[in-house]
Structure formats: structure tokens, C-alpha cells
Design an enzyme around this catalytic site. Structure first.
Site, PDB file in Angstrom:
ATOM      1  N   ASP A  70      51.106  45.362  73.882  1.00 35.65           N
ATOM      2  CA  ASP A  70      51.526  44.864  72.561  1.00 35.65           C
ATOM      3  C   ASP A  70      51.235  45.897  71.477  1.00 35.65           C
ATOM      4  OD1 ASP A  70      48.774  44.530  72.780  1.00 35.65           O
ATOM      5  OD2 ASP A  70      48.820  42.356  72.576  1.00 35.65           O
ATOM      6  N   ASN A 137      42.378  31.606  70.437  1.00 39.93           N
ATOM      7  CA  ASN A 137      43.407  30.555  70.319  1.00 39.93           C
ATOM      8  C   ASN A 137      44.267  30.453  71.583  1.00 39.93           C
ATOM      9  OD1 ASN A 137      44.919  32.877  70.195  1.00 39.93           O
ATOM     10  ND2 ASN A 137      46.037  32.334  68.328  1.00 39.93           N
TER      11      ASN A 137
HETATM   12  C1  F6R Z   1      45.131  43.185  73.127  1.00 47.09           C
HETATM   13  C2  F6R Z   1      45.689  41.850  73.255  1.00 47.09           C
HETATM   14  C3  F6R Z   1      44.945  40.626  72.902  1.00 47.09           C
HETATM   15  C4  F6R Z   1      43.482  40.641  73.315  1.00 47.09           C
HETATM   16  C5  F6R Z   1      42.789  39.347  72.880  1.00 47.09           C
HETATM   17  C6  F6R Z   1      41.310  39.370  73.185  1.00 47.09           C
HETATM   18  O1  F6R Z   1      46.079  44.165  73.554  1.00 47.09           O
HETATM   19  O2  F6R Z   1      46.800  41.726  73.635  1.00 47.09           O
HETATM   20  O3  F6R Z   1      45.592  39.521  73.510  1.00 47.09           O
HETATM   21  O4  F6R Z   1      43.394  40.784  74.694  1.00 47.09           O
HETATM   22  O5  F6R Z   1      42.972  39.151  71.508  1.00 47.09           O
HETATM   23  O6  F6R Z   1      40.718  40.395  72.429  1.00 47.09           O
HETATM   24  P1  F6R Z   1      39.190  40.778  72.660  1.00 47.09           P
HETATM   25  O7  F6R Z   1      39.107  41.321  74.034  1.00 47.09           O
HETATM   26  O8  F6R Z   1      38.919  41.816  71.604  1.00 47.09           O
HETATM   27  O9  F6R Z   1      38.406  39.540  72.477  1.00 47.09           O
END
Ligand code: F6R
Length: 245
Positions: A70, A137
């Protein structure tokens, strides 16, 4: 639906090592694997562990193709907050993967380019491995609630929860971009194996809902229950709130 394989590890280091074992096993078996790579905090320990194995010569990932999961819309790729740059710094370079083997998401979210991207993935048989985190979420990639199993690669509006949780990188929530592009859940479900990692008490509850709860667009990660091989690795804080002894 296949049962998800859930492994609960004592803490973040154990989680990172166990996740690296899964990923390294797949990369050893499929030297030209097509791998979706998340950024975010959670997989960084896993990437460090893989990089350490590559530098010891016990892992060769140089033949794989990396798919960016993403990206924020409107961010130059040389901005340090670009998710492509983050994936390159944390995964691609440390593992000795040529930059030419990195496939970005269509960063402007042009619908024709996103549709062509999905068609190409479909035509070439899908991904071999998707390494994913989960948002508080329930988002995966930037598939925000509501997103269902048919969600394509597309431009999305970021939820306030996601903008808040990324505020630290941007100097406050108002400065976090409002839009992103993400590989869709439909594309992620075309991955032979999905490795979902979660750590820390902020993920407590949402991981359970994602892997054991009903499949619902309100928890986009729950749609991954339909994946052919979903491996969920969590630490105890993320699973039941207990802390390692
Ligand atoms: C990152 C992504 C997000 C993260 C998610 C968790 O490329 O696509 O979906 O994986 O927001 O983020 P962390 O690991 O920082 O808690």
C-alpha cells in the site's frame, strides 16, 4: 473454510523469529516467490531477522519479487514516509533483492491502472506469500472497514483511526494524508500463504475477532479466513493481554 493456524508467542522477539521461520521456509522452497510486503511497526523484527539470516548466508531471497502492499496518495517516493521507501529500506535492500524486482502499487490509484494490476496478478497465478499486519480497526493493507472479500486494488479514503495511528510519522493527525492505494482483499486472497503478525495489547481483541469471529466487512481482516493457508502469529499481549513472564 480452512482453519487458521494460530501461534501465540511469548513476546515480540519470539514472534519475529517464528514469523521469520515461516517466511524463510517459503522462500527456500520457492526461490522466485512473489511476496507482498507490509510496512508498519509489527513486521520490522521479522524483516531484521530475515536480513540477519541473509547476511549469515543461510537465506537467499535475491530471486524473489516484492509487491508493495500500500501507499499514501500524493507522497513522492523519495519522501521518508513513503511506504515504498520504507519497504525498500527495511526489506528489499537488507535482503539483497534488486530494486528492479520491486512492483509498486499504482500510487495515484488510477482505476484503470489498479484494474490492470489485479488482472496481471490474476494472470500470473497470484502471490506465493503475503506478509501482513493488522490495524486496530481490523484493516489489512489499507482495506478499511467496510471492505469485503471482493475488494479490488483501489484508491481509498483513510479512516480516522488509521490516520490517528500514523500521526507520529507526520507530526500530528491533521498532516496524515487522507487517501491511500492498497492491494485489495480479493488480491490478498490470491496468496498461497498469508502470514499475519500482530503484537502488543493495542491489537488485543481485534486479532481474535479477525481470526475467530464472524467474517464481516466491518473487520476486513476477518475476510482472510477464506485464504487457503492463513498463518496467524501473535504475541501473548496481542492475544490475551498477558505479558511474558
Ligand atoms: C502497512 C499496512 C498496515 C499495517 C497496520 C498495522 O503497510 O498496510 O495495514 O500493517 O496498520 O501497523 P503496525 O504494524 O504499525 O501496528
Amino acid at each position: 473454510m480452512p482453519e487458521p493456524a494460530i501461534t501465540v508467542l511469548d513476546g515480540y522477539l519470539a514472534l519475529s523469529r517464528a514469523a521469520a521461520d515461516v517466511a524463510a521456509g517459503i522462500l527456500a522452497a520457492i526461490p522466485r516467490a512473489r511476496v507482498v510486503v507490509a510496512t508498519g511497526r509489527t513486521p520490522m523484527g521479522l524483516y531484521r531477522e530475515l536480513a540477519a539470516r541473509a547476511s549469515r548466508g543461510v537465506l537467499d531471497a535475491s530471486g524473489i519479487t516484492v509487491y508493495q502492499l500500500d501507499e499514501y496518495v500524493g507522497i513522492p517516493t523519495d519522501d521518508w514516509r513513503s511506504l515504498l521507501g520504507w519497504a525498500v529500506r527495511s526489506f528489499v535492500e537488507p535482503l539483497g533483492i534488486p530494486l528492479g524486482s520491486v512492483i509498486p502499487v499504482p500510487a495515484d490509484g488510477d482505476p484503470a491502472a489498479c484494474a490492470a494490476y489485479d488482472r496481471e496478478v490474476e494472470r500470473s497465478g497470484g502471490y506465493d506469500l503475503a506478509i501482513l499486519g493488522i490495524g486496530t480497526n481490523g484493516h489489512v493493507g489499507f482495506n478499511e472497514p467496510p471492505s469485503d472479500a471482493s475488494a479490488p486494488t483501489r484508491r481509498v479514503a483513510l479512516s480516522s483511526a488509521s490516520r490517528r495511528s500514523n500521526a507520529a510519522y507526520w507530526g500530528g493527525t491533521p498532516h496524515v494524508p487522507r487517501e491511500a492505494v492498497t492491494i485489495g482483499i480479493a488480491g490478498l486472497l490470491r496468496s498461497r500463504t498469508i502470514l499475519l503478525v500482530a503484537s502488543g495489547k493495542s491489537k488485543r481483541g481485534i486479532v481474535r475477532r479477525a481470526v475467530l469471529g464472524p467474517v464481516t466487512p466491518e473487520v476486513p481482516a476477518s475476510c482472510l479466513q477464506a485464504a487457503p493457508d492463513l498463518r496467524v502469529l501473535v504475541d501473548r499481549a496481542a492475544w490475551d493481554g498477558s505479558v511474558p513472564t
